[in-house]
Design a protein around this motif. Structure first.
Motif, mmCIF file in Angstrom:
data_model
loop_
_atom_site.group_PDB
_atom_site.id
_atom_site.type_symbol
_atom_site.label_atom_id
_atom_site.label_comp_id
_atom_site.label_asym_id
_atom_site.label_seq_id
_atom_site.Cartn_x
_atom_site.Cartn_y
_atom_site.Cartn_z
ATOM 1 N N ILE A 91 0.958 -1.025 -0.373
ATOM 2 C CA ILE A 91 0.140 0.157 -0.262
ATOM 3 C C ILE A 91 0.897 1.360 -0.444
ATOM 4 C CG2 ILE A 91 -1.641 1.376 1.378
ATOM 5 C CD1 ILE A 91 -2.295 -1.113 2.165
ATOM 6 N N LEU A 92 0.823 1.933 -0.702
ATOM 7 C CA LEU A 92 1.229 3.767 -1.059
ATOM 8 C C LEU A 92 0.243 4.833 -0.193
ATOM 9 C CD1 LEU A 92 3.020 3.857 -4.385
ATOM 10 C CD2 LEU A 92 4.091 3.925 -2.165
ATOM 11 N N ALA A 93 1.188 5.322 0.781
ATOM 12 C CA ALA A 93 0.251 6.482 1.032
ATOM 13 C C ALA A 93 1.138 8.021 1.290
ATOM 14 C CB ALA A 93 0.168 5.921 3.042
ATOM 15 N N ASP A 94 0.261 8.127 1.048
ATOM 16 C CA ASP A 94 0.745 9.595 1.591
ATOM 17 C C ASP A 94 0.882 10.526 3.068
ATOM 18 O OD1 ASP A 94 0.880 12.610 1.433
ATOM 19 O OD2 ASP A 94 -0.066 13.151 -0.325
ATOM 20 N N PHE A 95 1.779 10.917 2.877
ATOM 21 C CA PHE A 95 2.152 11.100 4.567
ATOM 22 C C PHE A 95 2.546 12.902 4.845
ATOM 23 C CE2 PHE A 95 6.350 10.369 3.008
ATOM 24 C CZ PHE A 95 6.863 11.302 3.538
ATOM 25 N N SER A 96 2.273 13.050 3.808
ATOM 26 C CA SER A 96 2.813 15.138 4.021
ATOM 27 C C SER A 96 1.817 15.338 4.884
ATOM 28 C CB SER A 96 1.977 15.746 2.618
ATOM 29 O OG SER A 96 0.681 15.659 2.004
ATOM 30 N N ASP A 97 0.939 14.790 5.805
ATOM 31 C CA ASP A 97 0.088 15.775 6.339
ATOM 32 C C ASP A 97 -0.142 15.298 7.663
ATOM 33 O OD1 ASP A 97 -1.553 16.756 4.396
ATOM 34 O OD2 ASP A 97 -3.966 15.326 4.983
ATOM 35 N N VAL A 98 1.051 14.626 8.596
ATOM 36 C CA VAL A 98 1.532 14.027 9.562
ATOM 37 C C VAL A 98 2.608 14.163 9.640
ATOM 38 C CG1 VAL A 98 -0.298 12.218 9.581
ATOM 39 C CG2 VAL A 98 1.793 11.506 8.930
ATOM 40 N N TYR A 99 3.942 14.481 8.769
ATOM 41 C CA TYR A 99 5.127 14.293 8.668
ATOM 42 C C TYR A 99 5.640 15.418 7.714
ATOM 43 C CZ TYR A 99 9.628 12.716 10.228
ATOM 44 O OH TYR A 99 11.080 12.330 9.677
ATOM 45 N N ALA A 100 6.506 16.269 8.659
ATOM 46 C CA ALA A 100 7.639 17.060 7.698
ATOM 47 C C ALA A 100 8.352 16.918 5.961
ATOM 48 C CB ALA A 100 7.387 18.334 8.179
ATOM 49 N N GLY A 101 8.466 15.649 6.303
ATOM 50 C CA GLY A 101 10.359 15.319 6.164
ATOM 51 C C GLY A 101 10.094 14.548 4.952
ATOM 52 N N ASP A 102 11.275 13.899 4.251
ATOM 53 C CA ASP A 102 11.234 13.380 3.666
ATOM 54 C C ASP A 102 10.732 11.602 3.599
ATOM 55 O OD1 ASP A 102 13.413 11.789 3.765
ATOM 56 O OD2 ASP A 102 14.684 12.879 1.718
#
Length: 100
Positions: free
Chosen positions: A34-45
């Motif tokens: 599963i690919l997940a976008d984490f941009s709402d919970v973590y600022a790093g790469d």
């Protein structure tokens, strides 16, 4: 059919866990990831986030930017989780993610 149903249940369990954790997921058509976008919970790469999850949450994930050699920025806000695990392992991951 039985094996397909088992893996669909694992996939759906992990999808609901990741969504409850605040990640934006897409339902895979095949495979065990599963690919997940984490941009709402973590600022790093993706590499920093994978390290954070492993070290602080005790849940392993794969940074996918390495799969985008021509455009690694396309994977820098994504994280990859495998659901080809025992349900007990997925349940432990859920407990750890939702506790963090």
């Amino acid at each position: 059919d039985e094996l397909r149903a088992e893996f669909r249940a694992r996939r759906d369990f992990l999808l609901s866990t990741l969504n409850a954790y605040g990640l934006k997921t897409s339902v895979p058509d095949g495979g065990y990831f599963i690919l997940a976008d984490f941009s709402d919970v973590y600022a790093g790469d993706d590499r920093a986030y994978a390290r954070y999850l492993t070290e602080h949450v005790k849940v392993a994930a794969i940074p996918p930017s390495v799969f985008y050699p021509d455009h690694p920025e396309a994977g820098r806000k994504l994280i990859r989780f495998a659901f080809c695990k025992q349900m007990e392992t997925l349940e432990q991951a859920k407990a750890r993610l939702l506790k963090s």
